[in-house]
Design an enzyme around this catalytic site. Sequence first.
Site, PDB file in Angstrom:
ATOM      1  N   THR A 144       9.400   1.135  10.879  1.00  0.00           N
ATOM      2  CA  THR A 144       7.714   0.433  10.384  1.00  0.00           C
ATOM      3  C   THR A 144       8.112  -1.408  10.151  1.00  0.00           C
ATOM      4  O   THR A 144       9.041  -1.825   9.137  1.00  0.00           O
ATOM      5  CB  THR A 144       7.721   0.960   9.251  1.00  0.00           C
ATOM      6  OG1 THR A 144       6.771   1.907   9.010  1.00  0.00           O
ATOM      7  CG2 THR A 144       6.174  -0.358   8.145  1.00  0.00           C
ATOM      8  N   ARG A 172      -1.209  13.115  10.620  1.00  0.00           N
ATOM      9  CA  ARG A 172      -0.180  12.633   9.022  1.00  0.00           C
ATOM     10  C   ARG A 172       0.163  11.576   8.412  1.00  0.00           C
ATOM     11  O   ARG A 172      -0.175  10.373   9.603  1.00  0.00           O
ATOM     12  CB  ARG A 172       1.640  13.229   9.068  1.00  0.00           C
ATOM     13  CG  ARG A 172       2.139  12.781   8.321  1.00  0.00           C
ATOM     14  CD  ARG A 172       2.983  11.129   8.537  1.00  0.00           C
ATOM     15  NE  ARG A 172       4.064  11.352   8.023  1.00  0.00           N
ATOM     16  CZ  ARG A 172       4.616  10.125   7.653  1.00  0.00           C
ATOM     17  NH1 ARG A 172       4.370   8.980   8.218  1.00  0.00           N
ATOM     18  NH2 ARG A 172       4.910   9.653   6.600  1.00  0.00           N
ATOM     19  N   VAL A 173      -0.509  10.773   7.447  1.00  0.00           N
ATOM     20  CA  VAL A 173      -0.111   9.492   7.168  1.00  0.00           C
ATOM     21  C   VAL A 173       0.576   8.973   5.693  1.00  0.00           C
ATOM     22  O   VAL A 173       0.330  10.020   5.346  1.00  0.00           O
ATOM     23  CB  VAL A 173      -1.861   9.675   6.121  1.00  0.00           C
ATOM     24  CG1 VAL A 173      -1.989   7.829   6.003  1.00  0.00           C
ATOM     25  CG2 VAL A 173      -3.235   9.481   7.296  1.00  0.00           C
ATOM     26  N   GLY A 174       1.605   8.049   5.913  1.00  0.00           N
ATOM     27  CA  GLY A 174       2.398   8.096   5.096  1.00  0.00           C
ATOM     28  C   GLY A 174       2.020   6.844   4.117  1.00  0.00           C
ATOM     29  O   GLY A 174       0.604   6.949   4.323  1.00  0.00           O
ATOM     30  N   ASP A 175       3.216   6.695   3.646  1.00  0.00           N
ATOM     31  CA  ASP A 175       2.615   5.371   2.395  1.00  0.00           C
ATOM     32  C   ASP A 175       2.447   3.990   2.535  1.00  0.00           C
ATOM     33  O   ASP A 175       1.355   3.613   2.077  1.00  0.00           O
ATOM     34  CB  ASP A 175       4.070   5.343   1.437  1.00  0.00           C
ATOM     35  CG  ASP A 175       5.223   4.236   3.019  1.00  0.00           C
ATOM     36  OD1 ASP A 175       5.359   5.218   3.951  1.00  0.00           O
ATOM     37  OD2 ASP A 175       5.703   3.321   2.559  1.00  0.00           O
ATOM     38  N   THR A 195       9.650  -0.377   4.048  1.00  0.00           N
ATOM     39  CA  THR A 195       9.541   0.712   5.055  1.00  0.00           C
ATOM     40  C   THR A 195      10.244   2.412   4.047  1.00  0.00           C
ATOM     41  O   THR A 195      10.653   2.161   3.600  1.00  0.00           O
ATOM     42  CB  THR A 195      10.327   0.111   5.947  1.00  0.00           C
ATOM     43  OG1 THR A 195      10.510   0.941   7.025  1.00  0.00           O
ATOM     44  CG2 THR A 195      11.947  -0.358   5.651  1.00  0.00           C
ATOM     45  N   GLY A 196      10.291   3.150   5.331  1.00  0.00           N
ATOM     46  CA  GLY A 196      10.952   4.189   4.874  1.00  0.00           C
ATOM     47  C   GLY A 196      10.133   5.419   4.655  1.00  0.00           C
ATOM     48  O   GLY A 196       9.188   5.191   5.363  1.00  0.00           O
ATOM     49  N   GLY A 198       7.558   7.781   4.537  1.00  0.00           N
ATOM     50  CA  GLY A 198       6.003   7.255   3.230  1.00  0.00           C
ATOM     51  C   GLY A 198       5.857   8.501   2.318  1.00  0.00           C
ATOM     52  O   GLY A 198       6.192   8.563   1.087  1.00  0.00           O
TER      53      GLY A 198
HETATM   54  N1  GLY Z   1       6.609   3.834   5.490  1.00  0.00           N
HETATM   55  C1  GLY Z   1       6.357   4.084   7.124  1.00  0.00           C
HETATM   56  C2  GLY Z   1       6.039   6.089   6.985  1.00  0.00           C
HETATM   57  O1  GLY Z   1       6.074   6.564   5.994  1.00  0.00           O
HETATM   58  O2  GLY Z   1       4.693   5.790   7.470  1.00  0.00           O
END
Ligand code: GLY
Length: 277
Positions: A144, A172-175, A195-196, A198
């Site tokens: 990210t 899927r949606v992350g942080d 980053t990481g 999510g």
């Molecule tokens: N940090 C990015 C994600 O998990 O989508």
Amino acid sequence: MTPAQATCLADALKAGHGILALGGPALNAVECTIGLLEQSGLFNAGRGAKRQLDGVQRMDAAIMEGTHLEAGAVASLEGILHPITAARLVMEATDHVLLVGPLASRFTRHFKLDRHRSTGVPRRLSYDRTLAKQKRLTRDWHGTVGAVALDRFGAVAAGASTGGIESMLPGRVGDTPLIGCGVYADNRSGAVSMTGIGEGIIRLVIAKSICDRLAMGKSPTVAARQQLRMLVSRINGSAGALVLSPDGRFAIRHVTPYMAAGWWNGTGLPIVRGEFP
Ligand code: GLY
């Protein structure tokens, strides 16, 4: 980190700093820096975004400024080269904070943002097989992209852009597009970009939590370290953080195996490294 990634990071840092040096706003520096990383195809964002398990790139991005706490974000965006610019458009051209999916893509087309034609072939997905297999997948480090900046007026800004993580289910949606999770900025506390993985970052609302620690007087290093330790100890999460305080102190910390990142204050050469122990 590959040499090409290191060069790209250094160039992006120089471009962002160039805006600040001319008196430009932190928000512009953040958008410009992230835009170059999206365009490069070398990171997991924009042109280089990972694909979901149906073969489609769906991208998330967010941007926030710390003066008025304005923020904008997009999730599951398809076919756009610069999701960070789309996020900024949501912030500045609408009264909303987050637009998602095909209607977010349609919104960006209205503003004629640069398109990105994905070369992948969409494929059918068997949920039975995929869900069984997903539990055994090892999640890799993923890049990210993000940026934080402080301008000469004392305003901070933060942004992030991503193609998500390995082996994502479609949708899927992350942080990253969730304000307070992947990104936060407040002139009274600081700016954070995450980053990481999510899922863990969301559950501990990491970006805002780090800002809260900054507001309590912790240094960027301590605030990031405490929150990342909690992420590991409570839920075995994995993440990295860019943290900047309004007085210019900053920290890059991660509990991922490595994290390609850098900083530059305009003197000497940009510092770019693959880990920040
Ligand atoms: N940090 C990015 C994600 O998990 O989508």
